[in-house]
Design an enzyme around this catalytic site. Structure first.
Site, mmCIF file in Angstrom:
data_model
loop_
_atom_site.group_PDB
_atom_site.id
_atom_site.type_symbol
_atom_site.label_atom_id
_atom_site.label_comp_id
_atom_site.label_asym_id
_atom_site.label_seq_id
_atom_site.Cartn_x
_atom_site.Cartn_y
_atom_site.Cartn_z
ATOM 1 C CG HIS A 17 -0.343 -0.100 2.530
ATOM 2 N ND1 HIS A 17 0.519 0.866 3.020
ATOM 3 C CD2 HIS A 17 -0.413 -1.047 3.496
ATOM 4 C CE1 HIS A 17 0.917 0.530 4.230
ATOM 5 N NE2 HIS A 17 0.383 -0.637 4.543
ATOM 6 C CG HIS A 20 4.189 -1.523 2.114
ATOM 7 N ND1 HIS A 20 2.869 -1.885 2.008
ATOM 8 C CD2 HIS A 20 4.672 -2.170 3.205
ATOM 9 C CE1 HIS A 20 2.569 -2.732 2.988
ATOM 10 N NE2 HIS A 20 3.649 -2.923 3.730
ATOM 11 C CB CYS A 122 0.727 -9.456 19.116
ATOM 12 S SG CYS A 122 -0.119 -8.738 17.689
ATOM 13 C CB CYS A 125 3.605 -7.247 17.049
ATOM 14 S SG CYS A 125 2.484 -5.880 17.307
ATOM 15 C CB CYS A 139 -1.762 -6.252 20.276
ATOM 16 S SG CYS A 139 -0.561 -5.321 19.318
ATOM 17 C CG HIS A 142 -1.764 -5.697 15.337
ATOM 18 N ND1 HIS A 142 -0.457 -5.725 15.770
ATOM 19 C CD2 HIS A 142 -1.722 -5.638 13.987
ATOM 20 C CE1 HIS A 142 0.338 -5.685 14.715
ATOM 21 N NE2 HIS A 142 -0.390 -5.626 13.632
ATOM 22 C CE LYS A 295 -2.896 1.616 11.971
ATOM 23 N NZ LYS A 295 -3.067 0.251 11.955
ATOM 24 C CE LYS A 298 -5.925 -6.349 3.081
ATOM 25 N NZ LYS A 298 -5.394 -7.662 3.444
HETATM 26 ZN ZN LIG Z 1 0.260 -6.527 17.557
#
Ligand SMILES: [Zn+2]
Length: 481
Positions: A17, A20, A122, A125, A139, A142, A295, A298
């Site tokens: 995306h 990156h 996680c 991560c 997390c 996440h 942010k 999806k």
């Molecule tokens: Zn995480």
């Protein structure tokens, strides 16, 4: 001097995306800048041995290899898409990487021990968390529940290196950019470093990943594996000459997101110290990009695909927006509205218009073939531009180039060459303008390589003569009905 520039290597559970793309472009600008005076090895790649790859494959009912190959190719294709100049693209499923990572493990053996461990993991991560780091039991990044894992694993004696790493970072032996992130690392280290787990059972890894040397019941923890890419790609296992040339005798700059600094500034440094290898010189951390101040995700459906964006606007306009809109060490925001506004103002009406204006006047005033009168101007712009490049102030370097563009437009307005008939005076004016355009093209090269090349092509190879080889429009205006 030999320089190694690296980006993070990306997970292959999805396609790239805009975030990156941003990191690869930052690294590309820096690599192009350094290439002017150094031998540069610019490295990127994909991190394929993670649990995420296995789980995505399970969900899609295919083999992990298939998911990894499909998405790795998509990351590789960003080279052409964005005009990236990297020399090497490593996949952590390659043999050179497997053998190199195992060699590094063995080199760290004195600091590796086995123990029974229970922790909260996680998968997003690929990291264990302490109870006190969690937010509502989830997390912090996440926001998902962690998996409780109890198994016998290998550990790395990080605690032993606490003082040494603190000193290295404090003294800028490894320079962390920006300072704010350096301070975060210092206070993290001062809170105490604990030994970290560097393996998982092959069973939990579903057999996917790199075997721990002499113990195939265990796979390397993905970060130990991934971090080693920076040296395995150079040939730590299979090309000693290249490895020595760039790692041991050269200088390394890691360009990474601010979320993975801890792995680089602490774990990676400890691994290198343990193995007796040279340390990187700089770790530059960049911020994140949001879309309409949200942010990218999806579930929101606002993920920007760099392939679609470049198809619509071209590679240099995408590079220009990402490089000029915000500073690399901070966060930034993307919106189509902002993008198009900037495109029309800075590219179409700005640099594009200046170039076309000068070339058109040269043709109209019949100056092609005239001898250039040499001016040594705008050297200070080049010096300042280089300083900004060194300091990763890419947005400021571009602001400077655009300041020069405005100055040149102002000069044309003031001199009104269309009213001048004296040939000698016209040659003086256009010598100055052509030389200035060449300098702009030079300064633009790390940022907008395609545009830089076009401007130089338009002006012709012979630097002693005024010439116009083409007048193709650089950035056609985006029109609204
Ligand atoms: Zn995480």
């Amino acid at each position: 001097m030999n320089k190694l520039i690296t980006t993070a290597i990306d997970y292959v559970n999805g396609s790239p995306h805009l975030g990156h793309a941003l990191e690869k472009i930052y690294a590309d600008v820096y690599a192009r800048h350094l290439r002017r005076k150094n031998k540069v090895y610019f490295l990127t790649g994909t991190d394929e041995n993670s649990l995420k790859t296995v789980r995505t494959a399970e969900q899609e009912g295919v083999l992990p290899e298939e998911i990894a190959s499909k998405n790795s190719l998509r990351f590789y294709e960003m080279k052409e898409l964005l005009g990236l100049s990297y020399n090497d693209f490593i996949r952590t499923t390659e043999k050179r990487h497997f053998l190199g990572a195992q060699k590094l493990w063995k080199a760290c053996e004195k600091d590796i021990y086995k123990k029974n461990y229970k922790g909260l993991y996680c998968v997003g991560c690929e990291e264990y968390f302490k109870e006190e780091e969690l937010i509502d039991g989830c997390c912090p990044i996440h926001k998902t529940r962690l998996e409780e894992i109890e198994e016998e694993n290998y550990f790395f004696r990080l605690s032993k290196y606490e003082d040494k790493i603190l000193q290295i970072i404090e003294n800028n032996e490894v320079e962390i950019i920006p300072k704010q992130r350096k301070n975060e690392m210092l206070s993290f280290i001062k809170s105490g470093l604990q030994d970290f787990c560097i393996s998982r059972t092959s069973k939990r890894a579903r057999g996917w990943g790199i075997d721990v040397p002499l113990d195939s019941s265990q796979k390397m923890w993905v970060w130990f594996d991934a971090l080693s890419n920076y040296i395995t790609a150079l040939g730590y296992f299979n090309n000693e000459k290249n490895f020595n040339e760039f790692w041991e005798k050269g200088e390394t700059t890691h360009i990474i997101g601010k979320d993975i600094l801890r792995f680089h500034a602490i774990y990676w440094i400890a691994m290198l110290l343990s193995a007796g290898l040279k340390l990187p010189s700089k770790i530059m951390t960049h911020g994140f990009i949001t879309v309409n101040n949200q942010k990218m995700s999806k579930s929101i459906g606002n993920v920007i695909d760099p392939f679609e964006l470049v198809l619509k606007y071209g590679k240099d306009p995408v590079r220009y927006f990402l490089l000029s809109e915000f500073k690399p060490t901070g966060d930034g925001d993307f919106s189509y509205e902002k993008f198009e506004k900037k495109y029309n103002a800075d590219l179409s009406s700005g640099i594009g218009n200046l170039v076309s204006r000068i070339l058109t006047l040269i043709v109209k005033k019949d100056l092609i073939g005239e001898e250039i009168i040499y001016f040594n101007e705008y050297e200070d712009y080049i010096l300042k531009c280089n300083k900004h490049l060194e300091a990763f102030e890419f947005n400021e370097a571009l602001a400077l180039i655009w300041k020069m563009q405005k100055e040149l437009d102002g000069y044309i307005e003031e001199r009104k060459p269309w009213e001048i008939t004296d040939k000698r005076e016209l040659v003086l004016i256009f010598s100055k303008l052509v030389l200035a355009l060449r300098k702009i093209a030079f300064m633009l090269e790390p940022f907008l390589p395609e545009t830089s090349e076009k401007i130089l092509k338009f002006l012709g190879e012979d630097k002693t003569k005024i010439n116009v080889l083409s007048r193709e429009m650089l950035f056609p205006r985006i029109k609204y009905d």
